[in-house]
Design a protein around this motif. Structure first.
Motif, PDB file in Angstrom:
ATOM      1  N   ASP A  18       6.920  11.483  -2.635  1.00  0.00           N
ATOM      2  CA  ASP A  18       5.840  10.447  -2.470  1.00  0.00           C
ATOM      3  C   ASP A  18       5.035  10.701  -3.651  1.00  0.00           C
ATOM      4  O   ASP A  18       4.082  11.647  -3.648  1.00  0.00           O
ATOM      5  CB  ASP A  18       4.785  10.805  -1.064  1.00  0.00           C
ATOM      6  N   PHE A  53      -0.763  14.194   3.129  1.00  0.00           N
ATOM      7  CA  PHE A  53      -1.341  12.965   3.365  1.00  0.00           C
ATOM      8  C   PHE A  53      -0.499  11.629   2.744  1.00  0.00           C
ATOM      9  O   PHE A  53       0.118  11.626   1.807  1.00  0.00           O
ATOM     10  CB  PHE A  53      -2.649  12.802   2.463  1.00  0.00           C
ATOM     11  N   HIS A  54       0.018  10.979   3.956  1.00  0.00           N
ATOM     12  CA  HIS A  54       0.993   9.649   3.577  1.00  0.00           C
ATOM     13  C   HIS A  54       0.291   8.304   4.058  1.00  0.00           C
ATOM     14  O   HIS A  54       0.619   7.446   3.945  1.00  0.00           O
ATOM     15  CB  HIS A  54       2.159  10.075   4.368  1.00  0.00           C
ATOM     16  N   GLU A  63      -4.832  14.454  -1.137  1.00  0.00           N
ATOM     17  CA  GLU A  63      -5.843  14.949  -0.367  1.00  0.00           C
ATOM     18  C   GLU A  63      -5.483  16.347   0.223  1.00  0.00           C
ATOM     19  O   GLU A  63      -6.442  16.871   0.554  1.00  0.00           O
ATOM     20  CB  GLU A  63      -5.374  13.907   0.764  1.00  0.00           C
ATOM     21  N   LYS A  78      -0.963   2.976  -5.949  1.00  0.00           N
ATOM     22  CA  LYS A  78      -2.156   3.192  -6.543  1.00  0.00           C
ATOM     23  C   LYS A  78      -2.148   2.685  -7.788  1.00  0.00           C
ATOM     24  O   LYS A  78      -2.171   1.385  -8.270  1.00  0.00           O
ATOM     25  CB  LYS A  78      -2.421   4.562  -6.448  1.00  0.00           C
ATOM     26  N   GLU A 111       4.983  15.564  -1.338  1.00  0.00           N
ATOM     27  CA  GLU A 111       4.198  14.976  -2.406  1.00  0.00           C
ATOM     28  C   GLU A 111       4.496  16.090  -3.349  1.00  0.00           C
ATOM     29  O   GLU A 111       4.057  17.277  -3.179  1.00  0.00           O
ATOM     30  CB  GLU A 111       2.594  14.915  -1.861  1.00  0.00           C
ATOM     31  N   ASP A 125       5.595   4.569   2.117  1.00  0.00           N
ATOM     32  CA  ASP A 125       6.138   5.742   2.770  1.00  0.00           C
ATOM     33  C   ASP A 125       6.762   5.445   3.952  1.00  0.00           C
ATOM     34  O   ASP A 125       8.046   5.920   4.227  1.00  0.00           O
ATOM     35  CB  ASP A 125       4.799   6.742   3.006  1.00  0.00           C
ATOM     36  N   VAL A 160       2.414   8.480  -4.693  1.00  0.00           N
ATOM     37  CA  VAL A 160       1.777   7.397  -4.746  1.00  0.00           C
ATOM     38  C   VAL A 160       0.418   7.907  -5.314  1.00  0.00           C
ATOM     39  O   VAL A 160      -0.171   7.212  -6.049  1.00  0.00           O
ATOM     40  CB  VAL A 160       1.271   7.285  -3.100  1.00  0.00           C
ATOM     41  N   GLN A 161       0.053   9.281  -5.441  1.00  0.00           N
ATOM     42  CA  GLN A 161      -1.394   9.683  -6.046  1.00  0.00           C
ATOM     43  C   GLN A 161      -0.840  10.181  -7.380  1.00  0.00           C
ATOM     44  O   GLN A 161      -1.524   9.910  -8.268  1.00  0.00           O
ATOM     45  CB  GLN A 161      -1.969  10.555  -5.055  1.00  0.00           C
ATOM     46  N   SER A 205       0.799  -1.298   0.026  1.00  0.00           N
ATOM     47  CA  SER A 205      -0.040  -0.100   0.038  1.00  0.00           C
ATOM     48  C   SER A 205       1.116   1.283  -0.320  1.00  0.00           C
ATOM     49  O   SER A 205       2.161   0.981   0.362  1.00  0.00           O
ATOM     50  CB  SER A 205      -0.848   0.056   1.204  1.00  0.00           C
ATOM     51  N   GLY A 206       0.165   2.299  -0.243  1.00  0.00           N
ATOM     52  CA  GLY A 206       0.947   3.539   0.003  1.00  0.00           C
ATOM     53  C   GLY A 206       1.532   3.856   1.214  1.00  0.00           C
ATOM     54  O   GLY A 206       2.937   4.235   1.278  1.00  0.00           O
ATOM     55  N   ALA A 207       0.916   3.660   2.209  1.00  0.00           N
ATOM     56  CA  ALA A 207       1.163   3.836   3.547  1.00  0.00           C
ATOM     57  C   ALA A 207       2.558   3.081   3.720  1.00  0.00           C
ATOM     58  O   ALA A 207       3.429   3.660   4.459  1.00  0.00           O
ATOM     59  CB  ALA A 207       0.012   3.617   4.487  1.00  0.00           C
TER      60      ALA A 207
HETATM   61  C1  PLP Z   1       0.167  10.863  -1.568  1.00  0.00           C
HETATM   62  C2  PLP Z   1      -0.294   9.442  -0.826  1.00  0.00           C
HETATM   63  N1  PLP Z   1       0.488   8.941  -0.139  1.00  0.00           N
HETATM   64  C3  PLP Z   1       0.192   7.891   0.374  1.00  0.00           C
HETATM   65  C4  PLP Z   1      -1.221   7.680   0.406  1.00  0.00           C
HETATM   66  C5  PLP Z   1      -1.570   6.160   1.146  1.00  0.00           C
HETATM   67  O1  PLP Z   1      -1.748   5.242   0.501  1.00  0.00           O
HETATM   68  P1  PLP Z   1      -2.852   3.820   0.956  1.00  0.00           P
HETATM   69  O2  PLP Z   1      -4.314   4.418   0.944  1.00  0.00           O
HETATM   70  O3  PLP Z   1      -2.596   2.731  -0.188  1.00  0.00           O
HETATM   71  O4  PLP Z   1      -2.026   3.340   2.059  1.00  0.00           O
HETATM   72  C6  PLP Z   1      -2.007   8.106  -0.348  1.00  0.00           C
HETATM   73  C7  PLP Z   1      -3.362   7.791  -0.461  1.00  0.00           C
HETATM   74  O5  PLP Z   1      -4.347   8.296  -0.975  1.00  0.00           O
HETATM   75  C8  PLP Z   1      -1.709   9.277  -0.879  1.00  0.00           C
HETATM   76  O6  PLP Z   1      -2.412  10.050  -1.807  1.00  0.00           O
END
Ligand code: PLP
Length: 452
Positions: free
Chosen positions: A261, A154-155, A233, A293, A228, A131, A263-264, A126-128
């Motif tokens: 980051d 948002f992480h 978010e 993602k 980011e 990170d 992720v998004q 997952s993104g979290a």
């Molecule tokens: C920039 C960013 N980092 C991390 C995350 C966390 O990702 P996850 O929900 O897959 O853990 C998100 C989720 O929206 C995100 O937008």
């Protein structure tokens, strides 16, 4: 064909009868804390469209919050995952090596623009987790305990990433939180201090970052600064390139790692594979990039990429996990990257971006409730306000727009520290006709909700 269909609501109410039954079961079976304000229960999806269990057809401009850049049910992706499933679902990388993990790591090392010639990639789910692992890797390499994050960030929702995340509504009642995480102000230029030019504001925000070294943690205790490139978010706020250059310089001077980051914002949405490609062109590539993602089109997967020197500093056994780099997910990701490159989806992102900017720009001229339209490529946000002078956020209007659009078959989502931004995260395979249909639904909703 659903892929080329236009939005169509056929039930008298939303949710329709079958969807309502499932949503009622949802309320009884799963925690309400997993929030959902949409009356939709999906039956099948194709491209940028999905059909619900009652036969309503929706245009999806959220795409699983940035997961579906290549769209729902891409046939080659389905075939790649099925083929992998025929051989094996899972091989735990601490026990049995599977080639998909290696091939995907090699591909990521080729395409992810971190600083350095020789790179390595590790996968998680997952993104979290990506990170969190990036922070662990940065600490292992620098042998320093602290990190710096930003307002609006948002992480994720693990304990560490909840602490890194700015919006404390996402962390209510969850403390105590880990120590060693300090926050500076993100360069949100639309809400910069009054009277400042953009250039002056960038200097101001750099000053705010430098003050963290005075007020919170000496620089030589800081392992990483986590950014980011376009806050998701936080309201689709891009980091200005002059600010990124200054942050890169601070990192170089003080021996701090710069973590992007993505992720998004990664995997094509920005008009390049990664926003960090733009940074690289300006000589300020990050040291570590996290991705998730859209990487595997909906099969859970995330990645951390950095130069080999950084990755090889990590103590064996301190990173990884049972499902990390799952075989089905790696097969899917290899196909996603092939499709993005072959079908030139980065170019398509730029073409969609032009159309959005033209139409949203027209909305801004006509409707004073729109304060700002911004982003990179087609990672675009529309910020709604109550008053042009005070820029007071218009959260209520955005909540209303989300509900009004869904009634007409368009799925949009809010974002932002003040919940007053509509974010555009449509699959990049949306057709021009579908885009126009979505623009019309959104404009009618703005007119309806702002005309007394
Ligand atoms: C920039 C960013 N980092 C991390 C995350 C966390 O990702 P996850 O929900 O897959 O853990 C998100 C989720 O929206 C995100 O937008």
């Amino acid at each position: 064909m659903l892929k080329t269909a236009l939005p169509k609501i056929i039930t008298e109410t939303l949710p329709g009868p079958k969807a309502k039954e499932i949503i009622d079961r949802r309320a009884a079976a799963i925690p309400g804390a997993i929030r959902c304000n949409y009356p939709c229960v999906i039956k099948r999806g194709e491209g940028a469209m999905f059909e619900d269990v009652d036969g309503n057809i929706f245009l999806d401009w959220v795409g699983g919050v940035g997961v579906l850049n290549v769209g729902y049910s891409q046939p080659e992706l389905i075939a790649a995952v099925k083929d992998q499933a025929d051989h094996y679902f899972h091989a735990m990388m601490n026990i049995v090596t599977h080639e998909g993990y290696i091939s995907l790591a090699e591909k990521m090392n080729d395409i992810v623009p971190v600083k350095g010639d020789t790179k390595k990639t590790m996968f998680v789910n997952s993104g979290a987790e990506a990170d969190e692992n990036a922070v662990k890797i940065a600490k292992a390499y620098t042998k320093r305990p602290n990190i710096i994050v930003f307002s609006g960030a948002f992480h994720g929702r693990t304990t560490l990433t909840m602490t890194m995340t700015a919006k404390k509504a996402y962390a209510r009642g969850m403390g105590p939180f880990p120590d060693g995480i300090y926050r500076a102000e993100f360069p949100y230029l639309y809400r910069k201090p009054e009277g400042f030019t953009d250039e002056e504001a960038v200097q101001y925000y750099i000053g705010r970052l430098n003050s963290v070294f005075e007020d919170c943690s000496p620089a030589d205790y800081v392992a990483a600064i986590v950014v980011e490139p376009v806050q998701g978010e936080g309201g689709f706020v891009p980091a200005p390139i002059e600010w990124v250059k200054a942050v890169r310089k601070i990192c170089d001077e003080k021996g701090i790692l710069l973590i992007a980051d993505e992720v998004q914002c990664g995997f094509g949405r920005s008009g390049k594979l990664f926003v960090s490609n733009y940074w690289e062109e300006e000589g300020c590539a990050p040291d570590i990039i996290t991705t998730a993602k859209s990487i595997a089109g909906g099969v859970p997967l995330s990645a951390v990429t950095a130069r080999a020197e950084i990755m090889d500093a990590v103590t064996p056994g301190t990173i990884g996990g049972t499902y990390s780099g799952n075989a089905l997910a790696c097969a899917s990701a290899l196909k996603v990257i092939e499709i993005i490159e072959r079908d030139k989806l980065c170019d398509r992102a730029l073409a969609i971006s032009e159309k959005c900017k033209e139409r949203f720009g027209g909305f801004k001229e006509k409707y004073p409730v729109i304060g700002d339209i911004r982003g990179i490529g087609v990672m675009l946000g529309i910020e709604f306000i109550k008053d042009a002078k005070t820029r007071e956020p218009n959260k209520e209007l955005v909540a209303g727009l989300v509900q009004e659009c869904v009634k007409n078959g368009l799925i949009i989502e809010s974002a932002g520290t003040y919940d007053n931004v509509i974010r555009f995260l449509s699959p990049l395979v949306v057709t021009d006709e579908q885009l126009e249909a979505g623009f019309d639904i959104l404009e009618k909703a703005i007119i309806k909700l702002t005309t007394i």
